[in-house]
Enzyme design. Structure first.
Site, PDB file in Angstrom:
ATOM      1  N   ARG A 209      -2.413  -9.972  -9.936  1.00  0.00           N
ATOM      2  CA  ARG A 209      -3.392  -9.652 -10.842  1.00  0.00           C
ATOM      3  C   ARG A 209      -3.120 -10.585 -11.981  1.00  0.00           C
ATOM      4  O   ARG A 209      -4.056 -10.932 -12.779  1.00  0.00           O
ATOM      5  CB  ARG A 209      -3.257  -8.258 -11.294  1.00  0.00           C
ATOM      6  N   PHE A 225     -12.276  -7.736   0.246  1.00  0.00           N
ATOM      7  CA  PHE A 225     -11.434  -6.580   0.284  1.00  0.00           C
ATOM      8  C   PHE A 225     -10.917  -6.069  -1.105  1.00  0.00           C
ATOM      9  O   PHE A 225      -9.731  -5.867  -1.312  1.00  0.00           O
ATOM     10  CB  PHE A 225     -10.343  -6.911   1.231  1.00  0.00           C
ATOM     11  N   ASP A 247     -16.356  -4.687  -0.290  1.00  0.00           N
ATOM     12  CA  ASP A 247     -15.391  -3.788   0.291  1.00  0.00           C
ATOM     13  C   ASP A 247     -16.425  -2.741   1.243  1.00  0.00           C
ATOM     14  O   ASP A 247     -17.435  -2.797   0.740  1.00  0.00           O
ATOM     15  CB  ASP A 247     -14.598  -2.942  -0.726  1.00  0.00           C
ATOM     16  N   ASP A 294      -7.721 -10.421   0.528  1.00  0.00           N
ATOM     17  CA  ASP A 294      -6.787  -9.433   0.456  1.00  0.00           C
ATOM     18  C   ASP A 294      -6.858  -8.309   1.715  1.00  0.00           C
ATOM     19  O   ASP A 294      -7.080  -7.032   1.122  1.00  0.00           O
ATOM     20  CB  ASP A 294      -6.225  -8.825  -1.120  1.00  0.00           C
ATOM     21  N   CYS A 334      -0.703  -8.484   4.626  1.00  0.00           N
ATOM     22  CA  CYS A 334       0.254  -7.603   4.532  1.00  0.00           C
ATOM     23  C   CYS A 334       0.811  -6.900   5.963  1.00  0.00           C
ATOM     24  O   CYS A 334       1.435  -5.843   5.730  1.00  0.00           O
ATOM     25  CB  CYS A 334      -0.202  -6.447   3.453  1.00  0.00           C
TER      26      CYS A 334
HETATM   27  N1  SAH Z   1      -7.276  -6.168  -2.778  1.00  0.00           N
HETATM   28  C1  SAH Z   1      -7.215  -4.676  -3.157  1.00  0.00           C
HETATM   29  C2  SAH Z   1      -6.378  -4.120  -1.849  1.00  0.00           C
HETATM   30  C3  SAH Z   1      -7.088  -4.340  -0.682  1.00  0.00           C
HETATM   31  S1  SAH Z   1      -6.675  -2.966   0.591  1.00  0.00           S
HETATM   32  C4  SAH Z   1      -6.318  -4.661  -4.331  1.00  0.00           C
HETATM   33  O1  SAH Z   1      -5.862  -5.406  -5.089  1.00  0.00           O
HETATM   34  O2  SAH Z   1      -6.397  -3.350  -4.785  1.00  0.00           O
HETATM   35  C5  SAH Z   1      -7.809  -3.349   1.888  1.00  0.00           C
HETATM   36  C6  SAH Z   1      -9.283  -2.905   1.568  1.00  0.00           C
HETATM   37  O3  SAH Z   1     -10.165  -3.474   2.546  1.00  0.00           O
HETATM   38  C7  SAH Z   1      -9.527  -1.434   1.698  1.00  0.00           C
HETATM   39  O4  SAH Z   1     -10.335  -1.103   0.468  1.00  0.00           O
HETATM   40  C8  SAH Z   1     -10.624  -1.519   2.849  1.00  0.00           C
HETATM   41  O5  SAH Z   1     -11.585  -0.356   2.616  1.00  0.00           O
HETATM   42  C9  SAH Z   1     -11.106  -2.815   3.087  1.00  0.00           C
HETATM   43  N2  SAH Z   1     -11.939  -3.220   4.151  1.00  0.00           N
HETATM   44  C10 SAH Z   1     -11.115  -2.929   5.622  1.00  0.00           C
HETATM   45  N3  SAH Z   1     -11.906  -3.901   6.501  1.00  0.00           N
HETATM   46  C11 SAH Z   1     -12.835  -4.403   5.590  1.00  0.00           C
HETATM   47  C12 SAH Z   1     -13.999  -5.290   6.076  1.00  0.00           C
HETATM   48  N4  SAH Z   1     -14.193  -5.623   7.230  1.00  0.00           N
HETATM   49  N5  SAH Z   1     -14.685  -5.566   5.180  1.00  0.00           N
HETATM   50  C13 SAH Z   1     -14.645  -5.204   3.827  1.00  0.00           C
HETATM   51  N6  SAH Z   1     -13.515  -4.522   3.282  1.00  0.00           N
HETATM   52  C14 SAH Z   1     -12.679  -4.041   4.287  1.00  0.00           C
END
Ligand code: SAH
Length: 390
Positions: A209, A225, A247, A294, A334
């Site tokens: 961040r 994401f 997301d 992510d 991850c």
């Molecule tokens: N980058 C975020 C954490 C990501 S966790 C942070 O720093 O807080 C992964 C996220 O991806 C989740 O919120 C989930 O809802 C989303 N997700 C999963 N598959 C997805 C897709 N195909 N398209 C969009 N979002 C997705």
């Protein structure tokens, strides 16, 4: 001291002597007769030497996990490791953030236990029967160290079912009243502990961040994401021209919007789109010079690795294709089963297929409060690269 002994097979004591905390069933010559699953046992080598103490669960392939090594009594080690975990964070993160991981399982010598602190709320996550049995000692110590207003348990995972444990979620003490506000490096975030992912926030991305704050001035940022918008808040705070969060979770996006507002940032520069990232990246009109990817763990188990890599390659290839020359890509995996070397090969392949010149500017792993025990590489999961795309 326990009266039960788990005896390792001949030549099977090397891992424990190397301070590896897991004992697989194949390494055990004799399990402690009369010991209930979840209980503590002495761990002895075949010739009777005491190597430490472990908790035992016969129904798991990891039959025992070390709580202490050598002659130290196990409950002393448990308390000492909790104190040590707290001291580590107090020195490294507590000065700049009121939210951090207090205990990171094996990385803190506390297998089966995760503890996260969000302001005055303490969230615990127990994944093994042995740690479940030790919970009263853990809670007592945490009360003393953290003095939390709310103590909340968020123990739900497939691992618990293998251990013969039902999920357990809810407040152990105090009450949660909606999302909790935390402050990290002067920025405020809302964390939904009850409904959110993990224990509510991606604490492991704290350093990233900060990196996003630094890289964002004058850039148009895609936060793919996004979850609850940690990177969106940071991009705007850093001076991004625009940041769009994508997301599939409407609830996460709603919280992201609230966090942007909470920091007094310009909402007009922030987008929040509930959509599939795979689809969004295929839009030919995409116009960003900094893309953050992510995603969730695409490989949840070993057999998922091939399709997972295909997924990672797709999104990275598409992002590379869409970036203008000089664009930045901050990309993560991850998945524990996709290690750094493999992830790099996937990025190599993505770059080839996108036909772009791609260079690594920086590497990332979990933040400071997610220590990795050198004896236990199995708990490595997060890896990331900052890429320059020419
Ligand atoms: N980058 C975020 C954490 C990501 S966790 C942070 O720093 O807080 C992964 C996220 O991806 C989740 O919120 C989930 O809802 C989303 N997700 C999963 N598959 C997805 C897709 N195909 N398209 C969009 N979002 C997705």
């Amino acid at each position: 001291m326990t009266e039960f002994a788990l005896v390792l097979g001949k030549g099977k004591d090397k891992a424990v002597r190397n301070r590896h905390p897991w004992i697989f069933s194949g390494a055990v010559a004799r399990t402690p007769a009369g010991l209930e699953d979840g209980g503590l046992a002495e761990v002895r080598s075949e010739d009777g030497e005491i190597l430490g103490h472990a908790y035992v669960n016969r129904r798991c392939s990891i039959l025992a996990r070390m709580v202490s090594f050598g002659a130290e009594p196990p409950l002393d080690a448990l308390r000492r490791n909790l104190d040590g975990a707290w001291a580590l964070r107090s020195g490294l993160v507590a000065g700049t953030s009121d939210a951090f991981r207090v205990v990171h399982g094996e990385g803190d010598g506390l297998p089966g236990l995760v503890v996260d602190k969000y302001a005055d709320v303490c969230v615990i996550q127990v994944t093994t029967l042995g740690m479940e049995r030790l919970k009263p000692v853990v809670l007592e110590r945490l009360r003393g160290l953290l003095k939390p207003r709310v103590l909340y348990e968020k123990s739900s995972s497939p691992a618990r079912r293998e251990e013969g444990l039902a999920d357990a979620e809810g407040a152990l003490e105090g009450t949660l009243d909606g999302p909790v506000e935390i402050v990290e490096n002067g920025r405020r975030f809302l964390v939904d502990i009850e409904r959110g992912q993990k224990t509510g926030f991606f604490l492991d991305q704290r350093e990233m961040r900060e990196l996003v704050v630094r890289l964002s001035p004058g850039r148009r940022v895609l936060n793919a994401f996004s979850y609850t918008g940690g990177f969106s808040v940071c991009a705007l705070a850093g001076g991004a021209l625009r940041v769009d969060a994508v997301d599939t979770s409407e609830a996460a996006l709603a919280l992201a919007r609230r966090s942007v507002r909470l920091n007094g940032l310009e909402e007009s520069k922030a987008g929040f789109e509930a959509a599939d990232v795979f689809g969004v990246l295929r839009r030919k009109t995409l116009d960003y010079d900094f893309i953050i990817l992510d995603p969730p763990a695409f490989a949840k188990k070993k057999t998922d690795v091939v399709p997972a890599c295909r997924g990672y390659k797709d999104i990275n290839r598409l992002a590379m294709l869409r970036l203008p020359p000089g664009g930045l890509l901050l990309t993560f995996s991850c998945s524990h089963f996709v290690d750094e070397a493999l992830f790099r090969r996937v990025l190599f392949q993505a770059a080839r297929e996108a036909d772009r010149t791609v260079r690594i500017l920086q590497k990332h792993r979990m933040a400071f409060d997610h220590p990795l025990n050198v004896y236990h590489p199995e708990s490595e999961y997060l890896k990331g690269f900052l890429l320059h795309v020419a």
